[in-house]
Write an enzyme that holds these catalytic residues in place. Structure first.
Site, PDB file in Angstrom:
ATOM      1  N   PRO A   1      -5.810  -2.658   5.636  1.00  6.93           N
ATOM      2  CA  PRO A   1      -5.342  -3.587   4.612  1.00  6.93           C
ATOM      3  C   PRO A   1      -4.124  -3.083   3.839  1.00  6.93           C
ATOM      4  O   PRO A   1      -3.986  -1.895   3.570  1.00  6.93           O
ATOM      5  CB  PRO A   1      -6.552  -3.738   3.683  1.00  6.93           C
ATOM      6  N   ASN A   2      -3.271  -4.039   3.522  1.00  6.74           N
ATOM      7  CA  ASN A   2      -2.059  -3.854   2.729  1.00  6.74           C
ATOM      8  C   ASN A   2      -0.937  -3.114   3.448  1.00  6.74           C
ATOM      9  O   ASN A   2       0.167  -3.011   2.912  1.00  6.74           O
ATOM     10  CB  ASN A   2      -2.362  -3.174   1.386  1.00  6.74           C
TER      11      ASN A   2
ATOM     12  N   ARG B   1       5.594  -2.281  -1.029  1.00  7.02           N
ATOM     13  CA  ARG B   1       4.513  -1.815  -1.901  1.00  7.02           C
ATOM     14  C   ARG B   1       4.639  -0.316  -2.166  1.00  7.02           C
ATOM     15  O   ARG B   1       4.624   0.490  -1.241  1.00  7.02           O
ATOM     16  CB  ARG B   1       3.167  -2.096  -1.229  1.00  7.02           C
TER      17      ARG B   1
ATOM     18  N   TYR C   1       4.488   5.291  -0.282  1.00  7.72           N
ATOM     19  CA  TYR C   1       4.369   4.937   1.128  1.00  7.72           C
ATOM     20  C   TYR C   1       5.694   4.876   1.880  1.00  7.72           C
ATOM     21  O   TYR C   1       5.700   4.636   3.077  1.00  7.72           O
ATOM     22  CB  TYR C   1       3.634   3.593   1.255  1.00  7.72           C
TER      23      TYR C   1
ATOM     24  N   ASN D   1      -5.538   3.841  10.748  1.00 10.15           N
ATOM     25  CA  ASN D   1      -5.267   4.028   9.327  1.00 10.15           C
ATOM     26  C   ASN D   1      -6.095   2.967   8.614  1.00 10.15           C
ATOM     27  O   ASN D   1      -5.653   1.832   8.474  1.00 10.15           O
ATOM     28  CB  ASN D   1      -3.780   3.859   9.019  1.00 10.15           C
TER      29      ASN D   1
ATOM     30  N   ALA E   1      -7.460   1.413   2.421  1.00 11.65           N
ATOM     31  CA  ALA E   1      -8.498   1.426   1.381  1.00 11.65           C
ATOM     32  C   ALA E   1      -9.914   1.431   1.959  1.00 11.65           C
ATOM     33  O   ALA E   1     -10.845   1.933   1.315  1.00 11.65           O
ATOM     34  CB  ALA E   1      -8.313   0.248   0.438  1.00 11.65           C
TER      35      ALA E   1
ATOM     36  N   GLU F   1      -7.884   9.688  12.568  1.00 17.61           N
ATOM     37  CA  GLU F   1      -7.651   9.008  11.290  1.00 17.61           C
ATOM     38  C   GLU F   1      -6.262   9.385  10.792  1.00 17.61           C
ATOM     39  O   GLU F   1      -5.897  10.559  10.794  1.00 17.61           O
ATOM     40  CB  GLU F   1      -8.713   9.447  10.283  1.00 17.61           C
TER      41      GLU F   1
ATOM     42  N   HIS G   1      -3.121   8.719   7.755  1.00 12.93           N
ATOM     43  CA  HIS G   1      -2.694   8.212   6.446  1.00 12.93           C
ATOM     44  C   HIS G   1      -1.251   8.617   6.209  1.00 12.93           C
ATOM     45  O   HIS G   1      -0.845   9.725   6.562  1.00 12.93           O
ATOM     46  CB  HIS G   1      -3.577   8.765   5.318  1.00 12.93           C
TER      47      HIS G   1
ATOM     48  N   ARG H   1      -4.322  12.709  -4.040  1.00 15.61           N
ATOM     49  CA  ARG H   1      -4.256  11.452  -4.797  1.00 15.61           C
ATOM     50  C   ARG H   1      -5.473  11.327  -5.713  1.00 15.61           C
ATOM     51  O   ARG H   1      -6.176  12.294  -5.962  1.00 15.61           O
ATOM     52  CB  ARG H   1      -4.171  10.276  -3.809  1.00 15.61           C
TER      53      ARG H   1
END
Length: 143
Positions: free
Chosen positions: A9-10, A17, A22, A71, A74, A95, A97, A104
């Protein structure tokens, strides 16, 4: 040798964003780099982006790939359902990111996906996907 790449998502908002976190590349730009690197490595890739947990699970369950690069965004920190889908897929999972989730907010430091992944690559921006492709090629070649 086929890799399934899933953007959660996103990630469709990349470049717009929070570019300070990012980066400024769009998802389309990153996908072009993924396809180019995959071709150099002799990998075929299918790329999916979804904001929907159920669509991500469906893509994982569909099968037909040798390695999963995901990825979960969230959903990394919230989705036991995605974790379970990865666990039952029967293929290695990496995985990914863009940011270093361990530097974070506290809630971003827990990954349900890490527990069922071969490895995690985070904090290298778009290069995280490139590093994952290199790792995927090695994992598939050693099977």
């Amino acid at each position: 040798m086929k890799a399934l790449i899933i953007h959660g998502p996103n990630l469709n908002m990349l470049g717009k964003r929070e570019p300070e976190i990012y980066g400024t590349l769009s998802l389309n730009d990153i996908n072009k780099r993924i396809r180019s690197t995959a071709a150099e490595l002799g990998l075929k890739v299918s790329i999916v982006q979804s904001n929907s947990e159920s669509e991500i699970i469906d893509a994982i369950q569909e099968g037909g790939y040798d390695v999963l690069i995901i990825n979960p965004a969230a959903y990394t920190h919230t989705s036991i359902a995605i974790r379970d889908a990865i666990s039952s897929a029967g293929v290695p999972a990496i995985e990914v990111h863009l940011s270093n989730i361990h530097k974070r907010e506290e809630f971003r430091r827990k990954s349900f996906v890490a527990e069922v992944s071969t490895g995690q690559i985070s904090g290298f921006g778009p290069e995280s996907y490139i590093l994952a492709l290199i790792a995927a090629k090695k994992i598939i070649s050693e099977r």
